[in-house]
Design an enzyme around this catalytic site. Structure first.
Site, short mmCIF file in Angstrom:
data_model
loop_
_atom_site.label_atom_id
_atom_site.label_comp_id
_atom_site.label_asym_id
_atom_site.label_seq_id
_atom_site.Cartn_x
_atom_site.Cartn_y
_atom_site.Cartn_z
N CYS A 1 30.68 40.87 31.75
CA CYS A 1 31.06 40.50 33.11
C CYS A 1 30.57 39.07 33.28
CB CYS A 1 30.42 41.43 34.14
SG CYS A 1 30.68 40.88 35.83
N GLN A 5 41.33 46.67 43.28
CA GLN A 5 40.63 47.32 42.16
C GLN A 5 40.18 48.72 42.57
OE1 GLN A 5 37.39 44.70 41.24
NE2 GLN A 5 38.60 43.38 39.90
N GLU A 22 29.48 37.37 35.57
CA GLU A 22 28.32 37.11 36.43
C GLU A 22 26.99 37.49 35.77
OE1 GLU A 22 31.74 37.12 39.09
OE2 GLU A 22 31.03 38.69 37.73
N MET A 47 36.79 35.01 40.89
CA MET A 47 36.55 36.45 40.75
C MET A 47 35.27 36.74 39.95
SD MET A 47 40.50 37.35 39.82
CE MET A 47 40.57 35.96 38.66
N THR A 72 37.31 36.09 34.29
CA THR A 72 36.66 37.35 34.59
C THR A 72 37.05 38.34 33.51
OG1 THR A 72 36.80 39.30 36.04
CG2 THR A 72 38.57 37.73 36.20
N ASN A 73 36.14 39.22 33.14
CA ASN A 73 36.45 40.24 32.14
C ASN A 73 37.33 41.34 32.72
OD1 ASN A 73 34.56 39.93 29.47
ND2 ASN A 73 33.49 39.16 31.26
N THR A 74 36.95 41.85 33.89
CA THR A 74 37.63 43.02 34.46
C THR A 74 39.12 42.80 34.64
OG1 THR A 74 35.63 43.78 35.59
CG2 THR A 74 37.73 44.57 36.44
#
Length: 230
Positions: A197, A52, A199, A10, A83-85
């Site tokens: 994030c 999401q 990425e 992700m 992943t942060n989200t």
């Protein structure tokens, strides 16, 4: 050495960074031919991204909880959501297993406080920058003062993540925009900026700005290494 459980995919682009950082860190800590003991479940990001957008966090949490159970069954002694989200569903994931979940916001806050940073800028997806599950944890649990970009800049940050970085696309024009936004956060009083994030580290690094950057992928990986070799 303990086995680290990773829930990845992700996006898979940032999961590669986790795998590399954790193995490099274990090699540095233990020397020789040592590498990390990792149990990885990599999910398909496309349906999760759609959930999401629909705001269906319950279903996406069920998918990640299932992944967490699989890494535990594979012998993992802790679990990281790469992943942060998706820490939006961290409690749902943690409650699905008996092993500890190493929370990315906790690791980041501890790193900031160890360096005396109290007022910090936050970049990430719109969910991370605007909702309370992440910045609220930084504020309420650790007493940090968190600032985010203005709405138009938040859209720039969010769109670059989903439309470029998650697809492995890195553009010089997007880097310039991120650096501009980072410098704006510094002008607003941020002592440092969280790359919230996993990425974003593909796009910007500390060599691009004089503002201290806290790359959550590396920070989270370091927490996993500490757990594994302690």
């Amino acid at each position: 050495m303990k086995t680290i459980g990773l829930i990845g995919g992700m996006s898979w682009e940032s999961t590669v960074g986790y795998y590399r950082a954790i193995n490099q860190g274990v090699k540095e800590a233990l020397g020789g031919l040592h590498s990390a003991k990792i149990a990885l479940v990599s999910v398909d990001f496309d349906p999760i991204e759609k959930l999401q957008q629909q705001g269906d966090w319950q279903t996406s949490g069920e998918l990640l909880a299932d992944a967490a159970r699989k890494v535990e069954l594979a012998g993992a002694e802790c679990v990281l959501i790469c992943t942060n989200t998706m820490h939006k569903v961290a409690d749902q994931v943690a409650n699905a297993v008996s092993i500890p979940l190493l929370h990315i916001a906790d690791a980041t806050a501890e790193s900031l406080l160890s360096n005396g940073v109290k007022r910090v800028g936050l970049l990430g997806t719109g969910f991370t920058m605007e909702q309370n599950f992440y910045k609220g944890r930084l504020i309420d649990k650790y007493g940090l003062d968190v600032i985010v970009p203005n709405p138009s800049d938040r859209k720039v940050v969010h769109d670059v993540i989903y439309q470029e970085l998650c697809l492995g696309v890195v553009k010089a024009s997007s880097k310039a925009e991120y650096v501009r936004i980072i410098n704006g956060l510094k002008s607003s009083g941020a002592e440092a900026v969280i790359l919230g994030c996993t990425e974003i580290g593909m796009l910007v690094s500390e060599s691009d700005t004089d503002t201290p950057l806290y790359d959550t992928t590396n920070i989270h990986a370091a927490k996993a290494i500490e757990f594994a070799v302690s």
